[in-house]
Motif scaffolding. Structure first.
Motif, mmCIF file in Angstrom:
data_model
loop_
_atom_site.group_PDB
_atom_site.id
_atom_site.type_symbol
_atom_site.label_atom_id
_atom_site.label_comp_id
_atom_site.label_asym_id
_atom_site.label_seq_id
_atom_site.Cartn_x
_atom_site.Cartn_y
_atom_site.Cartn_z
ATOM 1 N N ALA A 62 -48.784 -16.829 4.323
ATOM 2 C CA ALA A 62 -49.564 -18.099 3.527
ATOM 3 C C ALA A 62 -50.156 -17.431 2.245
ATOM 4 O O ALA A 62 -50.378 -16.226 2.209
ATOM 5 C CB ALA A 62 -50.613 -18.497 4.352
ATOM 6 N N GLN A 63 -50.345 -18.347 0.905
ATOM 7 C CA GLN A 63 -51.125 -18.070 -0.161
ATOM 8 C C GLN A 63 -52.047 -19.037 -0.336
ATOM 9 O O GLN A 63 -51.810 -20.100 -0.163
ATOM 10 C CB GLN A 63 -49.862 -17.885 -1.055
ATOM 11 N N LEU A 64 -53.027 -18.666 -1.107
ATOM 12 C CA LEU A 64 -54.075 -19.468 -1.542
ATOM 13 C C LEU A 64 -53.978 -19.035 -3.269
ATOM 14 O O LEU A 64 -54.266 -18.151 -3.559
ATOM 15 C CB LEU A 64 -55.128 -19.381 -0.985
ATOM 16 N N ASN A 65 -54.286 -20.172 -3.865
ATOM 17 C CA ASN A 65 -54.424 -20.156 -5.372
ATOM 18 C C ASN A 65 -55.547 -20.863 -5.606
ATOM 19 O O ASN A 65 -55.358 -22.243 -5.593
ATOM 20 C CB ASN A 65 -53.187 -20.510 -6.293
ATOM 21 N N ARG A 66 -56.673 -20.379 -5.662
ATOM 22 C CA ARG A 66 -58.008 -21.275 -5.792
ATOM 23 C C ARG A 66 -58.005 -21.817 -7.234
ATOM 24 O O ARG A 66 -58.343 -23.077 -7.602
ATOM 25 C CB ARG A 66 -59.139 -20.316 -5.691
ATOM 26 N N ALA A 67 -57.408 -20.985 -8.303
ATOM 27 C CA ALA A 67 -57.394 -21.874 -9.839
ATOM 28 C C ALA A 67 -56.682 -22.934 -9.716
ATOM 29 O O ALA A 67 -57.167 -23.934 -10.580
ATOM 30 C CB ALA A 67 -57.048 -20.815 -10.682
ATOM 31 N N SER A 68 -55.347 -23.022 -9.048
ATOM 32 C CA SER A 68 -54.779 -24.244 -9.207
ATOM 33 C C SER A 68 -55.280 -25.174 -7.985
ATOM 34 O O SER A 68 -54.450 -26.280 -7.945
ATOM 35 C CB SER A 68 -53.259 -23.752 -9.132
ATOM 36 N N GLN A 69 -55.939 -24.736 -7.156
ATOM 37 C CA GLN A 69 -55.906 -25.485 -5.624
ATOM 38 C C GLN A 69 -54.856 -25.545 -4.942
ATOM 39 O O GLN A 69 -54.617 -26.970 -4.736
ATOM 40 C CB GLN A 69 -57.032 -26.722 -6.082
ATOM 41 N N TYR A 70 -53.959 -24.919 -4.719
ATOM 42 C CA TYR A 70 -52.983 -24.974 -4.207
ATOM 43 C C TYR A 70 -52.591 -23.880 -2.989
ATOM 44 O O TYR A 70 -52.987 -22.758 -3.195
ATOM 45 C CB TYR A 70 -51.818 -24.543 -5.283
ATOM 46 N N ILE A 71 -52.140 -24.392 -1.893
ATOM 47 C CA ILE A 71 -51.841 -23.549 -0.834
ATOM 48 C C ILE A 71 -50.470 -23.521 -0.410
ATOM 49 O O ILE A 71 -49.765 -24.654 -0.520
ATOM 50 C CB ILE A 71 -52.802 -24.033 0.405
ATOM 51 N N SER A 72 -49.627 -22.417 0.049
ATOM 52 C CA SER A 72 -48.409 -22.513 0.576
ATOM 53 C C SER A 72 -48.238 -21.811 1.656
ATOM 54 O O SER A 72 -49.005 -20.827 2.013
ATOM 55 C CB SER A 72 -47.478 -21.949 -0.624
ATOM 56 N N LEU A 73 -46.981 -22.106 2.311
ATOM 57 C CA LEU A 73 -46.377 -21.465 3.726
ATOM 58 C C LEU A 73 -45.152 -21.103 3.516
ATOM 59 O O LEU A 73 -44.337 -22.069 3.167
ATOM 60 C CB LEU A 73 -46.828 -22.469 4.774
ATOM 61 N N LEU A 74 -44.950 -19.921 3.699
ATOM 62 C CA LEU A 74 -43.454 -19.461 3.775
ATOM 63 C C LEU A 74 -43.044 -19.166 5.341
ATOM 64 O O LEU A 74 -43.626 -18.299 5.634
ATOM 65 C CB LEU A 74 -43.196 -18.389 2.785
ATOM 66 N N ILE A 75 -41.933 -19.774 5.699
ATOM 67 C CA ILE A 75 -41.346 -19.260 6.853
ATOM 68 C C ILE A 75 -40.199 -18.719 6.594
ATOM 69 O O ILE A 75 -39.123 -19.270 5.998
ATOM 70 C CB ILE A 75 -41.258 -20.536 7.741
ATOM 71 N N ARG A 76 -39.845 -17.400 6.935
ATOM 72 C CA ARG A 76 -38.762 -16.752 6.775
ATOM 73 C C ARG A 76 -37.915 -16.788 8.094
ATOM 74 O O ARG A 76 -38.316 -16.879 9.521
ATOM 75 C CB ARG A 76 -38.775 -15.133 6.430
ATOM 76 N N ASP A 77 -36.580 -16.876 7.994
ATOM 77 C CA ASP A 77 -35.558 -16.642 9.154
ATOM 78 C C ASP A 77 -35.920 -17.733 10.294
ATOM 79 O O ASP A 77 -36.150 -17.474 11.404
ATOM 80 C CB ASP A 77 -35.738 -15.364 9.884
ATOM 81 N N SER A 78 -35.949 -19.020 9.898
ATOM 82 C CA SER A 78 -36.524 -20.147 10.576
ATOM 83 C C SER A 78 -35.607 -20.073 11.950
ATOM 84 O O SER A 78 -34.550 -19.707 12.023
ATOM 85 C CB SER A 78 -35.958 -21.342 9.761
ATOM 86 N N LYS A 79 -36.309 -20.472 12.980
ATOM 87 C CA LYS A 79 -35.743 -20.655 14.333
ATOM 88 C C LYS A 79 -35.983 -21.960 14.722
ATOM 89 O O LYS A 79 -36.642 -22.840 14.236
ATOM 90 C CB LYS A 79 -36.701 -19.857 15.456
ATOM 91 N N LEU A 80 -35.193 -22.337 15.692
ATOM 92 C CA LEU A 80 -34.886 -23.773 16.341
ATOM 93 C C LEU A 80 -36.556 -23.950 16.590
ATOM 94 O O LEU A 80 -36.994 -25.343 16.451
ATOM 95 C CB LEU A 80 -34.023 -24.020 17.392
ATOM 96 N N SER A 81 -37.233 -23.265 17.339
ATOM 97 C CA SER A 81 -38.672 -23.375 17.902
ATOM 98 C C SER A 81 -39.641 -23.654 16.923
ATOM 99 O O SER A 81 -40.843 -24.227 17.078
ATOM 100 C CB SER A 81 -38.958 -22.153 18.755
#
Lengths: 112, 113
Positions: A62-81
């Motif tokens: 997870a990343q937060l960029n306060r200046a841009s008011q932007y939040i991200s979530l990266l999921i690697r190696d996705s699983k069915l679950s």
């Protein structure tokens, strides 16, 4: 304008793929940030908190960029679950830590 | 340890009737929250109890909604009289401290017809 905006998806990805979700929030004074996961017809569950320095928990970053008011979530190696709705959540500007502001959620479907 | 439990899981009532939703927080959690998700919208905060006191009820939509937490244990949320737009999922959550993680119950799905 919504207080927390997310791309609703759905994101359809194969197993093993990397997928990224983005979110923007409107109140620059917001103090806490989270990603929740919600399975179909279930309750939201905290996936991870988000910090300015970025944080990682296994396959999730997870990343937060306060200046841009932007939040991200990266999921690697996705699983069915991992198939679920991912909710971007922002805490209040003052007090009431759990007076949470939810985005509408981004749906993820991981297929074989 | 039992999680947050809500009752009933589903409720179908007619417009104008009264419905009471119940939430049992995790034992020892002084903080209790109500949220709801109406059709097609985001989950929205309704109110926050600290023990039996209402700390913040700024999210309550109107005076047809009454929340109580007598004795600081379980809480009820009464809708009287119910309107069609009250349909949605009502979630309860609890936390031990005000600044610790809140755990959600599975919700009560309310349908007003």
């Amino acid at each position: 304008r919504k207080e927390v905006e997310q791309d609703p998806g759905p994101f359809n990805v194969p197993e093993g793929a990397t997928v990224a979700f983005n979110c923007t929030y409107s109140n620059s004074a917001s103090q806490s940030f989270f990603w929740y996961r919600q399975d179909c017809r279930k309750e939201p569950k905290l996936l991870m908190s988000v910090y300015s320095s970025g944080n990682e928990d296994g396959r999730f970053t997870a990343q937060l960029n306060r200046a841009s008011q932007y939040i991200s979530l990266l999921i690697r190696d996705s699983k069915l679950s991992d198939s679920a709705t991912y909710l971007c959540v922002v805490g209040p500007t003052a007090g009431g830590y759990n007076k949470l502001i939810f985005g509408a959620g981004t749906r993820l479907a991981v297929h074989p | 340890e039992a999680g947050v439990t809500q009752f009933p899981s589903h409720s179908v009532i007619e417009k104008g009737q009264t419905v009471t939703l119940r939430c049992d927080p995790i034992s020892g959690h002084d903080n209790l929250y109500w949220y709801r998700r109406v059709m097609g919208k985001e989950i929205k905060f309704l109110l926050h109890f600290v023990k039996e006191s209402k700390q913040d009820e700024s999210g309550m939509p109107n005076n047809r909604f009454l929340a109580e937490r007598t004795g600081g244990t379980y809480s009820t949320l009464k809708v009287q009289p119910a309107e069609l737009e009250d349909s949605g999922v009502y979630f309860c959550a609890s936390s031990q401290e005000e600044y610790t993680e809140a755990f959600f119950g599975q919700g009560t799905r309310l349908t007003v017809v």
